[in-house]
Design a protein around this motif. Structure first.
Motif, PDB file in Angstrom:
ATOM      1  N   LYS A 378      38.431  44.963  36.454  1.00 42.14           N
ATOM      2  CA  LYS A 378      38.239  45.524  35.098  1.00 42.14           C
ATOM      3  C   LYS A 378      36.983  46.389  35.070  1.00 42.14           C
ATOM      4  N   ASP A 379      35.942  45.894  35.718  1.00 43.66           N
ATOM      5  CA  ASP A 379      34.678  46.637  35.765  1.00 43.66           C
ATOM      6  C   ASP A 379      34.901  47.996  36.446  1.00 43.66           C
ATOM      7  N   LEU A 380      35.627  47.982  37.554  1.00 46.17           N
ATOM      8  CA  LEU A 380      35.887  49.244  38.264  1.00 46.17           C
ATOM      9  C   LEU A 380      36.746  50.183  37.422  1.00 46.17           C
ATOM     10  N   LEU A 381      37.750  49.589  36.757  1.00 47.32           N
ATOM     11  CA  LEU A 381      38.656  50.430  35.946  1.00 47.32           C
ATOM     12  C   LEU A 381      37.896  51.159  34.836  1.00 47.32           C
ATOM     13  N   SER A 382      36.834  50.524  34.350  1.00 44.52           N
ATOM     14  CA  SER A 382      36.074  51.147  33.264  1.00 44.52           C
ATOM     15  C   SER A 382      35.252  52.342  33.771  1.00 44.52           C
ATOM     16  N   MET A 383      35.212  52.496  35.104  1.00 51.56           N
ATOM     17  CA  MET A 383      34.347  53.538  35.668  1.00 51.56           C
ATOM     18  C   MET A 383      35.088  54.789  36.130  1.00 51.56           C
ATOM     19  N   LEU A 391      45.540  43.857  33.181  1.00 53.38           N
ATOM     20  CA  LEU A 391      44.985  42.930  34.172  1.00 53.38           C
ATOM     21  C   LEU A 391      45.082  41.474  33.734  1.00 53.38           C
ATOM     22  N   ASP A 392      44.997  41.238  32.435  1.00 54.88           N
ATOM     23  CA  ASP A 392      45.106  39.840  31.988  1.00 54.88           C
ATOM     24  C   ASP A 392      46.481  39.284  32.325  1.00 54.88           C
ATOM     25  N   GLU A 393      47.487  40.150  32.203  1.00 54.46           N
ATOM     26  CA  GLU A 393      48.843  39.714  32.520  1.00 54.46           C
ATOM     27  C   GLU A 393      48.983  39.500  34.042  1.00 54.46           C
ATOM     28  N   VAL A 394      48.362  40.350  34.826  1.00 54.28           N
ATOM     29  CA  VAL A 394      48.427  40.158  36.288  1.00 54.28           C
ATOM     30  C   VAL A 394      47.734  38.841  36.660  1.00 54.28           C
ATOM     31  N   ALA A 395      46.594  38.577  36.036  1.00 55.29           N
ATOM     32  CA  ALA A 395      45.886  37.319  36.311  1.00 55.29           C
ATOM     33  C   ALA A 395      46.776  36.128  35.960  1.00 55.29           C
TER      34      ALA A 395
END
Ligand code: FAD
Ligand code: NA7
Length: 457
Positions: A378-383, A391-395
């Motif tokens: 998520k951190d990378l996606l924000s960049m 991602l929550d669904e993948v988790a």
């Protein structure tokens, strides 16, 4: 300003993700920097490029491949799907959630074949040595063209290390093993269960390789499978014929002695004891030194070598997420190389890494591990502008997968999941995984109604 030169070592999923990231920017109208990717094998795909060889490759290089025949995805494909190239786009129809290796290899290639990626790759070329000149701020990479046996060098402004880390075996010693009369190999050299049919086999280790090789050998007719653990057993309810014992203390002839006093006779030993991060082409001061974990130290955002951020590492973490994680890393790395992303000072980077490392140290359960890597991505996606995905669904799917494995290690691959990229529900494979002994793409993609036509093996 002169065009930037970017070197990439390795054309596996990570190296290919880097090329793809640049191409995505080119499609938006940006000029492409000069990119050269070096790949020591004669094809791309990294681990997914199966080889029958063991030991050394065609030209005597340490063999990269650790994959084996009959390998099926060990997690749902919905958890690794490229968010800019869906399974639907590639296969044009729903497929199951756990495809075999050749099918995933085909998928990886599909995305990259749509572009000019091959033009950037020099195959049969090993990166032999790297140095960095403080004055010119350039990397020099010494390369061997294996085919024509020629050594030469290239200079780069940025260097991307995408050489993988599941290739150099960690091979522990157990007293007496030198006199074991049967086969002793590391998982790296395991090429399929066939040779272990009707044998009693001992696997040392309690992680992915032990679990998967053990189950595969069971499926393909091993007489018995024993897994021996050092720290924790996998701890699920195993079918008759597979069991877990504590660590081996020593061997006497073909007998293994275990910590709990058990003694058993075996025909073969497979060390599923993991891999070493090994970069024989990097000098001390540029080399990532880490064990297999979710947050290797000294990599800012898990990517940039903190002492020298022009040195970029992709895919160096232990992996729940794979292809989509490499993509998110490659997109961020690309933006830094293209001056679209500024990095904070080394001290600020250190603080950020410490925050992640501290959390990494606290992780105790598999669910916490999944959440950690999810938050990392998520951190990378924000960049960057890598297409976002849920991602929550993948988790959640990863957690369901963990539970499925615990419920029944022999049937979890028959389950299906829904794509977060297209919303498509996977279609069950035409044959239960335990009954499916053929892992070819042709057999896999056979339509259900044609099934009767498949000749008996
Ligand atoms: P790799 O795929 O290892 O590719 C690295 C590339 O670098 C290779 O092509 C290699 O030849 C090249 N290279 C290395 N050194 C040099 C050099 N000096 N010069 C030039 N080229 C070099 N992931 C999943 O998602 N699902 C699975 O089911 C799954 N199963 C796995 C099973 C096994 C047995 C193993 C070992 C791994 C598995 N993985 C799985 C994880 C797998 O490693 C990743 O999916 C992925 O292949 C990692 O990509 P990579 O590009 O980082 O590394
Ligand atoms: P992993 O996941 O790194 O696991 C290594 C295993 O080996 C783990 O269970 C270790 O036990 C065990 N190990 C390591 N050293 C020893 C010694 N000396 N004695 C006994 N056991 C030992 O590697 P895998 O090969 O399973 O998986 C790597 C990738 O390949 C993965 O991504 C898959 O997709 C395929 P520990 O728990 O540390 O005590």
């Amino acid at each position: 300003m002169k065009n930037k030169r970017i070197g990439i070592i390795g054309a596996g999923p990570s190296g290919l993700a880097q090329i793809r990231a640049f191409e995505a920017l080119q499609n938006q109208g940006y000029a492409m920097p000069e990119i050269i990717c070096f790949e020591k094998q004669d094809n791309w795909g990294g681990m997914w490029n199966y080889t029958w060889r063991t030991g050394v490759g065609k030209y005597g290089e340490p063999l990269h491949g650790s994959m084996y025949k009959y390998l099926w995805s060990n997690g749902p494909k919905e958890c690794l799907e490229f968010s800019d190239y869906s399974f639907d786009e590639h296969f044009k129809k729903p497929i199951s959630s756990y495809p075999p290796r050749p099918v995933l290899f085909d998928y990886i290639q599909g995305r990259i074949k749509k572009s000019n990626a091959r033009e950037y790759i020099r195959f049969n070329t090993t990166a032999r040595w790297v140095s960095f000149d403080e004055d010119t701020q350039k990397f020099t990479v010494i390369l061997d063209d294996l085919k024509i046996d020629k050594t030469y060098s290239e200079e780069f402004d940025f260097l991307v290390v995408a050489s993988g880390h599941f290739s150099t075996p960690n091979m522990p010693y157990f007293k007496g093993i030198e006199n074991f009369p049967g086969t002793v190999i590391h998982a790296h050299d395991f090429r399929g269960a066939d040779q272990f049919k009707d044998l009693n086999i001992l696997l040392i280790g309690s992680s992915y390789s032990a679990e998967d090789i053990g189950v595969q050998c069971y499926k393909h007719g091993a007489k018995s499978v024993t897994l021996s653990y050092r720290s924790n057993p996998i701890g699920i309810e195993w079918p008759d014929g597979i069991k877990e014992l504590p660590l081996v203390t020593h061997f006497e002839g073909d007998k293994a002695y275990f910590k709990d006093g058990t003694t058993e006779q075996y025909d073969a030993v497979i060390m599923c004891t993991g891999y070493k991060h090994k970069f024989p082409f990097l000098p001390d001061e540029l080399r990532l030194k880490t064990k297999n974990n979710l947050y290797p130290d000294n990599l800012y955002k898990g990517i940039f070598f903190n002492d020298l951020p022009q040195l970029i590492y992709l895919g160096m973490q232990d992996q729940y997420y794979t292809f989509n994680m490499f993509d998110t890393q490659a997109w961020v790395a690309r933006d830094f190389m293209m001056d679209r992303l500024q990095l904070p000072s080394p001290a600020e980077r250190r603080i950020d890494m410490d925050k992640w490392l501290e959390r990494n140290d606290q992780l105790q359960t598999s669910h916490e591990n999944v959440d950690f890597q999810t938050d990392y991505i998520k951190d990378l996606l924000s960049m960057s502008d890598y297409p976002h995905f849920n991602l929550d669904e993948v988790a959640r799917m990863f957690k369901e997968w963990l539970q499925d494995k615990e419920d029944d290690i022999l049937t979890y691959r028959d389950k299906t999941f829904r794509s977060v990229v297209t919303g498509t529900m996977a279609k069950p494979h035409h044959t239960d995984w335990m009954d499916e002994l053929d892992d070819t793409k042709e057999r896999y993609l056979f339509e259900a109604e044609e099934e009767e036509m498949i000749p008996e093996k």
